[in-house]
Write a protein that holds these residues in place. Structure first.
Motif, PDB file in Angstrom:
ATOM      1  N   GLU A   1       0.821  -1.216   0.000  1.00  0.00           N
ATOM      2  CA  GLU A   1       0.000   0.000   0.000  1.00  0.00           C
ATOM      3  C   GLU A   1       0.848   1.256   0.000  1.00  0.00           C
ATOM      4  O   GLU A   1       0.402   2.319  -0.430  1.00  0.00           O
ATOM      5  CB  GLU A   1      -0.927   0.013   1.217  1.00  0.00           C
ATOM      6  CG  GLU A   1      -1.997  -1.051   1.207  1.00  0.00           C
ATOM      7  CD  GLU A   1      -1.527  -2.331   1.860  1.00  0.00           C
ATOM      8  OE1 GLU A   1      -0.322  -2.440   2.170  1.00  0.00           O
ATOM      9  OE2 GLU A   1      -2.369  -3.232   2.062  1.00  0.00           O
TER      10      GLU A   1
ATOM     11  N   LYS B   1      -6.332 -10.530  -0.718  1.00  0.00           N
ATOM     12  CA  LYS B   1      -5.625  -9.832  -1.796  1.00  0.00           C
ATOM     13  C   LYS B   1      -5.454 -10.739  -3.014  1.00  0.00           C
ATOM     14  O   LYS B   1      -5.489 -10.260  -4.161  1.00  0.00           O
ATOM     15  CB  LYS B   1      -4.269  -9.350  -1.290  1.00  0.00           C
ATOM     16  CG  LYS B   1      -4.389  -8.248  -0.242  1.00  0.00           C
ATOM     17  CD  LYS B   1      -3.060  -7.653   0.125  1.00  0.00           C
ATOM     18  CE  LYS B   1      -3.272  -6.484   1.077  1.00  0.00           C
ATOM     19  NZ  LYS B   1      -2.006  -5.808   1.422  1.00  0.00           N
TER      20      LYS B   1
ATOM     21  N   ARG C   1      -8.790 -10.772  -4.803  1.00  0.00           N
ATOM     22  CA  ARG C   1      -8.981  -9.574  -5.627  1.00  0.00           C
ATOM     23  C   ARG C   1      -8.354  -9.741  -7.003  1.00  0.00           C
ATOM     24  O   ARG C   1      -8.841  -9.163  -7.983  1.00  0.00           O
ATOM     25  CB  ARG C   1      -8.378  -8.351  -4.936  1.00  0.00           C
ATOM     26  CG  ARG C   1      -9.195  -7.787  -3.811  1.00  0.00           C
ATOM     27  CD  ARG C   1      -8.721  -6.394  -3.444  1.00  0.00           C
ATOM     28  NE  ARG C   1      -7.286  -6.338  -3.254  1.00  0.00           N
ATOM     29  CZ  ARG C   1      -6.618  -5.213  -3.049  1.00  0.00           C
ATOM     30  NH1 ARG C   1      -7.240  -4.062  -3.021  1.00  0.00           N
ATOM     31  NH2 ARG C   1      -5.306  -5.224  -2.878  1.00  0.00           N
TER      32      ARG C   1
ATOM     33  N   PHE D   1     -13.363  -9.039   4.378  1.00  0.00           N
ATOM     34  CA  PHE D   1     -12.487  -8.028   3.780  1.00  0.00           C
ATOM     35  C   PHE D   1     -12.940  -7.678   2.368  1.00  0.00           C
ATOM     36  O   PHE D   1     -12.919  -6.498   1.970  1.00  0.00           O
ATOM     37  CB  PHE D   1     -11.043  -8.528   3.751  1.00  0.00           C
ATOM     38  CG  PHE D   1     -10.363  -8.519   5.091  1.00  0.00           C
ATOM     39  CD1 PHE D   1     -10.257  -7.360   5.837  1.00  0.00           C
ATOM     40  CD2 PHE D   1      -9.822  -9.685   5.620  1.00  0.00           C
ATOM     41  CE1 PHE D   1      -9.635  -7.347   7.075  1.00  0.00           C
ATOM     42  CE2 PHE D   1      -9.202  -9.692   6.856  1.00  0.00           C
ATOM     43  CZ  PHE D   1      -9.101  -8.514   7.587  1.00  0.00           C
TER      44      PHE D   1
ATOM     45  N   ASP E   1     -16.021  -5.443   2.607  1.00  0.00           N
ATOM     46  CA  ASP E   1     -15.642  -4.091   3.027  1.00  0.00           C
ATOM     47  C   ASP E   1     -14.955  -3.328   1.899  1.00  0.00           C
ATOM     48  O   ASP E   1     -15.167  -2.125   1.730  1.00  0.00           O
ATOM     49  CB  ASP E   1     -14.716  -4.154   4.241  1.00  0.00           C
ATOM     50  CG  ASP E   1     -15.435  -4.608   5.496  1.00  0.00           C
ATOM     51  OD1 ASP E   1     -16.684  -4.542   5.513  1.00  0.00           O
ATOM     52  OD2 ASP E   1     -14.769  -5.036   6.450  1.00  0.00           O
ATOM     53  N   PHE E   2     -14.136  -4.033   1.119  1.00  0.00           N
ATOM     54  CA  PHE E   2     -13.439  -3.371   0.017  1.00  0.00           C
ATOM     55  C   PHE E   2     -14.417  -2.874  -1.047  1.00  0.00           C
ATOM     56  O   PHE E   2     -14.251  -1.774  -1.588  1.00  0.00           O
ATOM     57  CB  PHE E   2     -12.429  -4.335  -0.605  1.00  0.00           C
ATOM     58  CG  PHE E   2     -11.754  -3.793  -1.835  1.00  0.00           C
ATOM     59  CD1 PHE E   2     -10.712  -2.890  -1.729  1.00  0.00           C
ATOM     60  CD2 PHE E   2     -12.162  -4.180  -3.103  1.00  0.00           C
ATOM     61  CE1 PHE E   2     -10.098  -2.371  -2.863  1.00  0.00           C
ATOM     62  CE2 PHE E   2     -11.566  -3.685  -4.235  1.00  0.00           C
ATOM     63  CZ  PHE E   2     -10.522  -2.773  -4.116  1.00  0.00           C
TER      64      PHE E   2
ATOM     65  N   TYR F   1     -13.654   1.323   4.351  1.00  0.00           N
ATOM     66  CA  TYR F   1     -12.563   0.881   5.210  1.00  0.00           C
ATOM     67  C   TYR F   1     -11.244   0.740   4.463  1.00  0.00           C
ATOM     68  O   TYR F   1     -10.171   0.996   5.019  1.00  0.00           O
ATOM     69  CB  TYR F   1     -12.927  -0.439   5.888  1.00  0.00           C
ATOM     70  CG  TYR F   1     -14.007  -0.308   6.936  1.00  0.00           C
ATOM     71  CD1 TYR F   1     -14.103   0.834   7.720  1.00  0.00           C
ATOM     72  CD2 TYR F   1     -14.940  -1.314   7.147  1.00  0.00           C
ATOM     73  CE1 TYR F   1     -15.088   0.972   8.676  1.00  0.00           C
ATOM     74  CE2 TYR F   1     -15.935  -1.187   8.107  1.00  0.00           C
ATOM     75  CZ  TYR F   1     -16.002  -0.037   8.864  1.00  0.00           C
ATOM     76  OH  TYR F   1     -16.983   0.095   9.816  1.00  0.00           O
ATOM     77  N   SER F   2     -11.291   0.301   3.223  1.00  0.00           N
ATOM     78  CA  SER F   2     -10.049   0.113   2.474  1.00  0.00           C
ATOM     79  C   SER F   2      -9.309   1.425   2.268  1.00  0.00           C
ATOM     80  O   SER F   2      -8.076   1.443   2.178  1.00  0.00           O
ATOM     81  CB  SER F   2     -10.347  -0.534   1.117  1.00  0.00           C
ATOM     82  OG  SER F   2     -11.158   0.313   0.316  1.00  0.00           O
TER      83      SER F   2
ATOM     84  N   GLN G   1      -5.643   3.085   4.601  1.00  0.00           N
ATOM     85  CA  GLN G   1      -4.445   3.268   3.800  1.00  0.00           C
ATOM     86  C   GLN G   1      -3.408   4.035   4.606  1.00  0.00           C
ATOM     87  O   GLN G   1      -3.751   4.808   5.505  1.00  0.00           O
ATOM     88  CB  GLN G   1      -4.766   4.024   2.512  1.00  0.00           C
ATOM     89  CG  GLN G   1      -5.338   3.159   1.417  1.00  0.00           C
ATOM     90  CD  GLN G   1      -5.451   3.898   0.098  1.00  0.00           C
ATOM     91  OE1 GLN G   1      -5.284   5.115   0.045  1.00  0.00           O
ATOM     92  NE2 GLN G   1      -5.748   3.177  -0.957  1.00  0.00           N
TER      93      GLN G   1
ATOM     94  N   TRP H   1      -9.863  -4.757   9.810  1.00  0.00           N
ATOM     95  CA  TRP H   1      -8.766  -4.002   9.198  1.00  0.00           C
ATOM     96  C   TRP H   1      -7.825  -3.464  10.265  1.00  0.00           C
ATOM     97  O   TRP H   1      -6.597  -3.521  10.097  1.00  0.00           O
ATOM     98  CB  TRP H   1      -9.325  -2.854   8.360  1.00  0.00           C
ATOM     99  CG  TRP H   1     -10.164  -3.296   7.219  1.00  0.00           C
ATOM    100  CD1 TRP H   1     -11.448  -3.742   7.273  1.00  0.00           C
ATOM    101  CD2 TRP H   1      -9.783  -3.349   5.837  1.00  0.00           C
ATOM    102  NE1 TRP H   1     -11.900  -4.067   6.014  1.00  0.00           N
ATOM    103  CE2 TRP H   1     -10.906  -3.827   5.113  1.00  0.00           C
ATOM    104  CE3 TRP H   1      -8.622  -3.029   5.142  1.00  0.00           C
ATOM    105  CZ2 TRP H   1     -10.880  -4.002   3.739  1.00  0.00           C
ATOM    106  CZ3 TRP H   1      -8.594  -3.189   3.764  1.00  0.00           C
ATOM    107  CH2 TRP H   1      -9.704  -3.679   3.077  1.00  0.00           C
TER     108      TRP H   1
END
Length: 753
Positions: free
Chosen positions: A225, A304, A307, A351, A354-355, A360-361, A365, A439
């Motif tokens: 990130e 991840k 995704r 997650f 939420d993304f 939240y994502s 950060q 998170w």
């Protein structure tokens, strides 16, 4: 004479106008307009509070009524805001509280951290949201200039409120943009390239990984990130003030030959391997005996990777092999390993939800948490300045007699105070949710792994443990939805709402579409499915035929697995299972037989539910599945005639099914024939339910690797599906069906305007 006629005509016209005006409704009084504005403002505040509290509850509730309420609150907030701003601008008197109310309304537009988007389509319209926000900002500026002749005493208040509004709306804009397909493809490419490098020559080899100690599993948890955080203007400004120079970016594409995006300082990444190697007491066997804290980081790393599938990227086969080894020899290694595997997938899908649908994502950060702390300070200052302005409200109000209560309290002041109280409650609740979110847990654990000084600090370990062991609500609904064809085929929905006229406004309920009461997901079902997954050493799945070969009944029953579509296979076996449920109820006290009965009947009704209500999660094309279901409803009504009771229908199946053949075209005839064959040819009761249980377990695993990634993402907002949890697990392992039915396509690119 002519002048006299014109005078009479003018008099008559004036009289007619007065007559019409007398019949017309008089314009609302200033008090009525003020009351409308106050109701709109306070309604928006309550809508915001509702969205904050229940925004994330969509992943824990499958109620259509609840989703309708959420949709109404989500949609109305924007329209109420526009209407309220229009009334404030057109009202014939000045009120110094109007700009303050308008600022609070604008803040409310982007305030709900737990609900940034209602659907995936909203994420693709992030540019449209930004343009609408810009137009409302111009409107707000005009309103402030109109209702504040002297804003010198309010400049600090407006500055505080503007900062809060800009930060909240920026968070929502960036959350929508990050979840869009185009942005997701760009942001996840760095992880895709990293995983490709890790599993090529010189990277992780097949013999180097250990799923128990996690040696060799360098899946990224945190660290990449930072690459995107450099784009933040505030972070760049701070580095410039400190005299830190950023390295010049490489011109053009990443270095050849593969043009892969490099990850700066890969040795500083927090990986799954580093989390398991941490020697701190918090993550040791004494502090984390069941690996729940470490599994949270594992879920984040797998999220991840999920995704990447959502964005359309593929991983090397070696990566899938290593993950399959992690699942089989790591998560499922213990006797109750299915509980751990299911827990890991549950948090992983949390997650993902939420993304896609929350802020939240973006909030978590790097650097954003400092902005969240600054927001809290500005909220405090804004509320303090607002209360000070309320003290002098009577002196600056243009209304001669403001509306007051019998005790002398001005209604405007009361309404503003209520709005402030609601705003305080909303902010405190959101900080509470953020502090104990999954998170936050990942960030605290990664900081603990990264900072050696924390690993010996008792107070820091106690704080992190307290945060990580708090679970506000369960991640998902954890229910298995059910559908019984024999009980529901005769159902006819209300034609008042289900017709061609209403089809353009609401989803239509078709004939026979009546869901049975959902059941709590049985532990026996989870254990049976995960045990079957562990025993599957291949990388391909079959639609139940393998279980028939193991039970040595393939020659007798395989015809029911070789039909034209998988939807027909599900319906035929579901009808046969329902037949056996009534003809061969469990009479034995054997725990194994009762367990097989529960597994078979539960999964049979669940897959039938997918046919009736979620055909996009099945291997066939959704329209094919719907067509098969609709045709089966018509056939069943003709087959059963006037049989109203389930027992009568079962007897009718037994009577008519004896003469049917495997070549009968109707689903109901095939199901009746299969049910009679199971009851008559399989002598032992326990063997019947063992065959059916193993068949349905294999079939649900066969259905799980769906190619429609978008469908699974959409069902995350409907309480979650058991098949979605299996889909995520099988996607990581690279396990596919024997014969894929459609191309592996994630999402179609769509315009954001």
């Amino acid at each position: 004479m002519r002048n006299l006629i014109e005078t009479k005509q003018t008099t008559a016209t004036t009289a007619n106008c007065k007559a019409r005006r007398g019949k017309m409704k008089p314009p609302p009084s200033p008090f009525q307009m003020l009351l409308q504005i106050e109701l709109l403002v306070i309604s928006t505040a309550f809508l915001l509070l509702f969205l904050v509290i229940f925004g994330s509850c969509r992943r824990r509730c499958n109620s259509d009524k609840f989703r309708l309420v959420i949709f109404a609150a989500y949609t109305l907030s924007s329209y109420v805001l526009a209407y309220a701003l229009g009334l404030m601008y057109s009202i014939p008197f000045h009120n110094p509280l109007f700009p303050i109310w308008a600022m609070f309304l604008m803040i409310a537009l982007g305030s709900a951290d737990s609900l940034s988007a209602y659907s995936l389509e909203d994420t693709e319209k992030w540019k449209s949201y930004n343009w609408q926000l810009g137009i409302k900002s111009i409107w707000l500026g005009l309103l402030i200039g109109l209702h504040n002749n002297d804003i010198s005493n309010k400049i600090i208040l407006f500055a505080c409120l503007f900062f809060i509004w800009a930060l909240k709306c920026d968070e929502r804009s960036r959350a929508l943009m990050a979840a869009s397909r185009q942005s997701l493809e760009r942001s996840t490419k760095v992880v895709a390239d990293y995983m490709s490098r890790e599993h090529e020559n010189g990277g992780v080899s097949r013999g180097e990984v250990d799923p128990v100690s996690m040696r060799g599993y360098r899946y990224v948890v945190r660290g990449e990130e930072e690459r995107w955080a450099k784009n933040l203007v505030l972070m760049r400004f701070i580095k410039w003030c400190l005299g830190k120079k950023e390295p010049a970016p490489a011109a053009g594409l990443p270095p050849a030959p593969h043009y892969r995006m490099p990850l700066e300082k890969e040795d500083e990444l927090i990986t799954v391997e580093k989390v398991w190697k941490c020697e701190g007491r918090l993550l040791s066997q004494g502090g984390d005996p069941h690996d729940k804290l470490k599994d949270t980081c594992l879920s984040f790393a797998l999220f991840k990777l999920l995704r990447l599938r959502y964005a359309g990227y593929s991983l090397p086969q070696k990566a899938h092999d290593n993950t399959w080894k992690l699942i089989r020899d790591g998560l499922l290694s213990q006797e109750d390993g299915y509980k751990r595997a299911f827990r890991v997938v549950e948090v992983e899908l949390t997650f993902l939800f939420d993304f896609l649908y929350t802020k939240y994502s973006i909030i978590f950060q790097p650097g954003r948490l400092l902005l969240k702390l600054a927001e809290f300070v500005y909220v405090t200052l804004g509320i303090w300045y607002t209360t000070s302005i309320l003290k002098n409200y009577r002196k600056h109000c243009d209304i001669n007699k403001p509306a007051t209560l019998p005790n002398g309290l001005v209604i405007d002041i009361l309404m503003t105070r209520v709005m402030i109280i609601l705003f305080i409650i909303v902010e405190l609740m959101q900080f509470f949710f953020i502090w104990f979110s999954e998170w936050a847990k990942v960030i605290w654990i990664c900081k603990y792994v990264q900072k050696k000084s924390w690993q010996g600090n008792v107070w820091i370990e106690r704080m992190i443990r307290a945060i990580c062991w708090v679970q506000l609500l369960k991640p998902w609904e954890q229910k298995l939805r059910q559908y019984s064809f024999l009980k529901s085929y005769s159902y006819k929905p209300c034609r008042l709402l289900n017709n061609k006229l209403m089809a353009v406004y609401i989803d239509q309920t078709r004939d026979g579409q009546r869901q049975s009461s959902p059941i709590k997901l049985p532990e026996d079902v989870k254990q049976a499915v995960f045990d079957a997954l562990k025993l599957n050493y291949g990388t391909k799945l079959e639609n139940g035929q393998a279980s028939l070969r193991v039970k040595k009944v393939f020659g007798k029953l395989s015809w029911a697995c070789q039909l034209e579509t998988e939807t027909q296979v599900i319906m035929v076996w579901h009808i046969a299972t329902s037949f056996c449920e009534h003809q061969q109820p469990v009479r034995s006290n054997s725990p194994g037989t009762r367990r097989n009965f529960l597994v078979a009947t539960s999964l049979s009704k669940y897959l039938a539910y997918l046919v009736a209500f979620a055909p996009r999660l099945l291997p066939d094309h959704p329209c094919v599945a719907e067509s098969v279901f609709d045709q089966a409803i018509v056939e069943a009504r003709e087959f059963f005639g006037r049989c109203n009771k389930t027992e009568d229908r079962v007897r009718e199946m037994e009577r008519k099914g004896r003469g049917s053949s495997a070549h009968e075209e109707t689903v109901i005839n095939r199901g009746a024939r299969l049910g009679i064959q199971l009851v008559n040819d399989i002598e032992r009761e326990d063997m019947i339910w063992r065959i059916l249980a193993d068949f349905w377990v294999e079939l649900v695993l066969y259905v799980a690797p769906s190619d429609d990634v978008k469908a699974h993402a959409e069902h995350l907002t409907r309480g979650g599906e058991f098949v979605t949890h299996l889909w995520a697990l099988l996607s990581h392992a690279g396990i596919e069906r024997d014969h894929p039915t459609k191309p592996r396509n994630a999402l179609e690119r769509s315009k954001s305007l």
